[in-house]
Design a protein around this motif. Structure first.
Motif, PDB file in Angstrom:
ATOM      1  N   UNK A 118       0.850  -1.184   0.000  1.00  0.00           N
ATOM      2  CA  UNK A 118       0.000   0.000   0.000  1.00  0.00           C
ATOM      3  C   UNK A 118       0.894   1.246   0.000  1.00  0.00           C
ATOM      4  N   UNK A 122      -2.051   6.060   1.359  1.00  0.00           N
ATOM      5  CA  UNK A 122      -3.208   5.244   1.740  1.00  0.00           C
ATOM      6  C   UNK A 122      -3.086   4.811   3.197  1.00  0.00           C
ATOM      7  N   UNK A 123      -1.866   4.426   3.601  1.00  0.00           N
ATOM      8  CA  UNK A 123      -1.691   3.914   4.960  1.00  0.00           C
ATOM      9  C   UNK A 123      -1.952   4.994   6.008  1.00  0.00           C
ATOM     10  N   UNK A 124      -1.629   6.243   5.662  1.00  0.00           N
ATOM     11  CA  UNK A 124      -1.929   7.328   6.604  1.00  0.00           C
ATOM     12  C   UNK A 124      -3.416   7.677   6.523  1.00  0.00           C
ATOM     13  N   UNK A 126      -6.047   5.986   5.563  1.00  0.00           N
ATOM     14  CA  UNK A 126      -7.029   5.018   6.062  1.00  0.00           C
ATOM     15  C   UNK A 126      -7.203   5.129   7.574  1.00  0.00           C
ATOM     16  N   UNK A 127      -6.098   5.524   8.259  1.00  0.00           N
ATOM     17  CA  UNK A 127      -6.185   5.699   9.704  1.00  0.00           C
ATOM     18  C   UNK A 127      -7.076   6.893  10.053  1.00  0.00           C
ATOM     19  N   UNK A 178       2.396   8.828  10.278  1.00  0.00           N
ATOM     20  CA  UNK A 178       1.278   7.896  10.461  1.00  0.00           C
ATOM     21  C   UNK A 178       0.830   7.869  11.918  1.00  0.00           C
TER      22      UNK A 178
ATOM     23  N   UNK B 220      -3.015   0.979  14.576  1.00  0.00           N
ATOM     24  CA  UNK B 220      -3.717   2.126  14.000  1.00  0.00           C
ATOM     25  C   UNK B 220      -5.189   2.099  14.368  1.00  0.00           C
ATOM     26  N   UNK B 222      -7.412  -0.031  13.130  1.00  0.00           N
ATOM     27  CA  UNK B 222      -8.265  -0.423  12.006  1.00  0.00           C
ATOM     28  C   UNK B 222      -9.223  -1.536  12.421  1.00  0.00           C
ATOM     29  N   UNK B 226     -10.725  -4.552   7.734  1.00  0.00           N
ATOM     30  CA  UNK B 226      -9.728  -3.795   6.980  1.00  0.00           C
ATOM     31  C   UNK B 226      -8.358  -4.477   7.107  1.00  0.00           C
ATOM     32  N   UNK B 230      -5.944  -5.993   4.077  1.00  0.00           N
ATOM     33  CA  UNK B 230      -4.497  -5.838   3.939  1.00  0.00           C
ATOM     34  C   UNK B 230      -3.820  -7.205   3.812  1.00  0.00           C
ATOM     35  N   UNK B 233      -4.532  -8.839   0.416  1.00  0.00           N
ATOM     36  CA  UNK B 233      -3.832  -8.202  -0.701  1.00  0.00           C
ATOM     37  C   UNK B 233      -2.362  -8.619  -0.710  1.00  0.00           C
TER      38      UNK B 233
END
Lengths: 350, 313
Positions: A118, A122-124, A126-127, A178, B220, B222, B226, B230, B233
């Motif tokens: 990713x 996106x990784x930041x 999505x949080x 992040x 995080x 999530x 989700x 990850x 994928x």
């Protein structure tokens, strides 16, 4: 940094409060006593440095604060409160609202701590979407601002980069962005500079210090590097065999260590010894956490140990407000460990 | 990405050329004269020779090869030695019949395999993991023609629920009765892909779940779904590679399963062509199957690179 913080009014309630934390790992062949009674409070805007060798339980302490340890194999006892949340009593769903929003973590190795498939953006984003429920495009904008805040050059382009396309220092900056994406009250940093080049280490430490002051976060910074701990921490907790053996303000701990382990740790680093003098290694090996000795766990390696040290684990003795040692001999005033930084020590060399 | 795709396509040219050479050489190196097998021994030599002339079998091998390749390029697969019908007609008919089985078998096998594998990994060490892992091992270990016979015995002979044999229709299935003919062979064919994929996905997901970045995803805050996204994928590229291969095998048609169910597919066609020494049918079938295999692999490569940027090289 500590001068600035000393002038702040003392918060009524600490943002992090840990009471008698015990963590055990149940393995097939043995039970590992990783954390054996850790208690501490941390106020808003303060930086606590946890210093210790590998295997002393530093990272486990951090991870248990967010309950990130594998639940099937871990038994945790004690009480953890972070920013008003009873972490130890929460169900998993409630915990997921706190993680990343109130308390965030920076990991040691950004290369493996970021998802390789990713983009950073996106990784930041999505949080942020997860915790604030805003649209992805708004979150992307925030991610861009965050990358600029952690001083990543050409941030707009880096948003679309994958972790493997960045340098180690840049990846750690992205990791910091992040972690800070939802403005956490508490930041946990698990050896964030260990995997980096020395020059990059300094940049990351300076950045973290600056951001910590700007955002007023409480930070728990885990490291095995005495020099790094001195740079970042207001208070230092020295960890050995899953316990805090000494806690105190950074200068006090460094100048007048109150535990033989701290003293030994300081003389075993380049920083603590004077040029031209041999570094002293701590004799022996770290204790086996599957079978800890009955007494002080450092006693087998301690040159000051007496018979009474081996009877039972010394309790935490308060030497001064916020100054704690787990050495009975220091607590009783029998033992003066001196100051490892004094230059006489090198003159006294034969 | 476009450059990557183009490069992959260009790589396919020498591969296919090599395949065509190999196929042609191997078939023609096999001992025995084709015409001697085709015609009865009492046929006069002149007639046999005229047959050789008609099919250009009297010319040098390389001349034959170039002529054959040239005809392939323009889509002329020649005429069957045995039936006299155009090879293209026989080949694409049989391939279509195989596809009718292979497509649902692949979808069933892949979906079940991914689901079982991921569930087993997520419940690592529990009875669910053991049950699903055992299912996967049974899937890959049982000879599928035997499973086919057992299924026929149970569902056709004893329970009389489903037809035992045959395709029962031409082209695509259009009614429930047609679909009934598909059930047993599709289930039989899906067993191996299911087992293979589920074992790979389980190992893969376990490996990914042990990686540090999964800790970051949880840190995080999530949601679990989700985190699962990850994980999948990350697991997808290697699973795709295996799925491509498995789908290729399914298209080649299983001679054994097609025999058990009397299904007129590409496996049966190839088998027949070998016994009849029907060189045009045999060589065209192998080359077309190889081409399909190559195309599937290019697709897999491109999909992998889309999912995992580290593969775009």
């Amino acid at each position: 940094m500590s001068q600035v913080l000393a002038n702040l009014p003392r918060a009524t309630e600490p943002v992090v409060s840990v009471e008698d934390l015990h963590v055990r790992f149940l393995l097939r062949e043995a039970t590992v006593a990783a954390i054996n009674g850790v208690s501490f409070d941390l106020e808003a805007g303060q930086v606590l440095g946890i210093l210790g060798e590998s295997g002393s339980g530093k990272s486990v302490t951090l991870r248990s604060l967010m309950r990130l340890l594998p639940p099937a194999r871990t038994r945790t006892e004690g009480r953890i409160r972070i920013a008003g949340h009873e972490i130890t009593a929460m169900d998993e769903t409630a915990l997921r609202h706190v993680r990343g929003a109130k308390v965030a973590m920076i990991f040691q190795e950004p290369m493996v701590a970021l998802d390789p498939v990713f983009t950073i953006g996106v990784q930041i984003a999505e949080t942020i979407v997860r915790h604030e429920g805003i649209s992805y495009s708004a979150a992307n904008q925030r991610a861009l601002e965050l990358l600029e805040m952690v001083q990543i050059p050409s941030a707009a382009r880096r948003l679309k980069s994958y972790p493997h396309e960045m340098s180690g220092g840049m990846r750690q900056r992205a990791m910091i962005a992040l972690a800070l994406s939802c403005r956490p009250t508490v930041l946990l940093a698990d050896e964030p500079t260990t995997a980096l080049d020395v020059t990059v280490q300094i940049q990351i430490i300076l950045l973290l210090r600056q951001l910590q002051q700007e955002l007023g976060m409480a930070v728990i910074f885990v490291t095995h590097d005495v020099g790094v701990a001195i740079e970042v921490a207001d208070r230092i907790a020295v960890m050995y065999a899953g316990r805090f053996v000494e806690v105190g303000p950074t200068e006090k701990v460094i100048d007048t260590p109150a535990h033989p382990y701290t003293a030994a740790l300081l003389t075993s680093t380049v920083l603590g010894s004077t040029f031209g003098r041999r570094l002293e290694a701590i004799p022996g090996t770290p204790p086996d956490l599957r079978a800890l000795p009955a007494g002080c766990s450092f006693a087998p390696r301690c040159r000051h140990a007496q018979d009474r040290c081996r009877v039972h684990m010394p309790p935490e003795a308060v030497l001064a407000p916020g100054r704690i040692t787990r050495c009975v001999r220091v607590a009783d005033g029998e033992l003066d460990l001196g100051s490892p930084n004094l230059s006489e020590r090198s003159i006294a060399k034969p | 990405m476009w450059a990557f795709t183009l490069r992959r396509l260009l790589y396919a040219v020498p591969v296919l050329l090599g395949v065509s050479m190999l196929v042609f050489a191997l078939i023609h190196l096999a001992p025995g004269d084709v015409v001697d097998i085709l015609v009865p021994p009492e046929v006069p030599k002149e007639i046999a020779d005229s047959l050789r002339q008609r099919f250009h079998l009297d010319e040098q091998l390389y001349v034959q090869y170039v002529a054959w390749l040239g005809r392939l390029m323009v889509g002329d697969f020649g005429v069957s030695f045995f039936t006299g019908r155009p090879v293209a007609e026989e080949l694409f008919g049989a391939l279509g019949n195989t596809l009718v089985l292979a497509l649902p078998a692949a979808v069933l096998g892949f979906l079940l395999g991914i689901a079982l594998g991921a569930l087993a990994a997520y419940n690592h060490g529990t009875w669910l993991d053991k049950l699903f892992s055992a299912t996967a091992i049974i899937g890959v270990s049982l000879p599928h023609y035997w499973v086919g016979i057992v299924l026929v015995a149970i569902f056709a002979v004893v329970l009389n629920l489903l037809p035992a044999q045959g395709m029962g229709f031409e082209g695509l299935p259009t009614s429930w009765e047609h679909v009934q003919h598909l059930v047993l062979p599709v289930v039989t064919l899906s067993l191996i892909p299911m087992g293979v994929i589920s074992r790979l996905v389980r190992a893969n997901v376990l490996e990914i779940l042990s990686q540090e970045f999964v800790g970051t995803l949880h840190a995080k805050g999530l949601f679990s779904r989700r985190v699962l996204y990850h994980t999948l994928k990350n697991a997808a590229p290697s699973a795709l590679a295996l799925m491509g291969l498995q789908f290729g095998y399914l298209l080649g048609g299983s001679i054994l399963v097609e025999t058990v169910f009397n299904w007129p597919g590409s496996g049966g066609l190839m088998n027949l062509a070998i016994f009849r020494r029907d060189v045009p049918v045999l060589s065209a079938t192998i080359v077309v199957l190889a081409a399909i295999f190559v195309v599937i692999n290019i697709l897999v490569d491109v999909l992998q690179a889309l999912l995992d940027p580290r593969m775009r090289r």
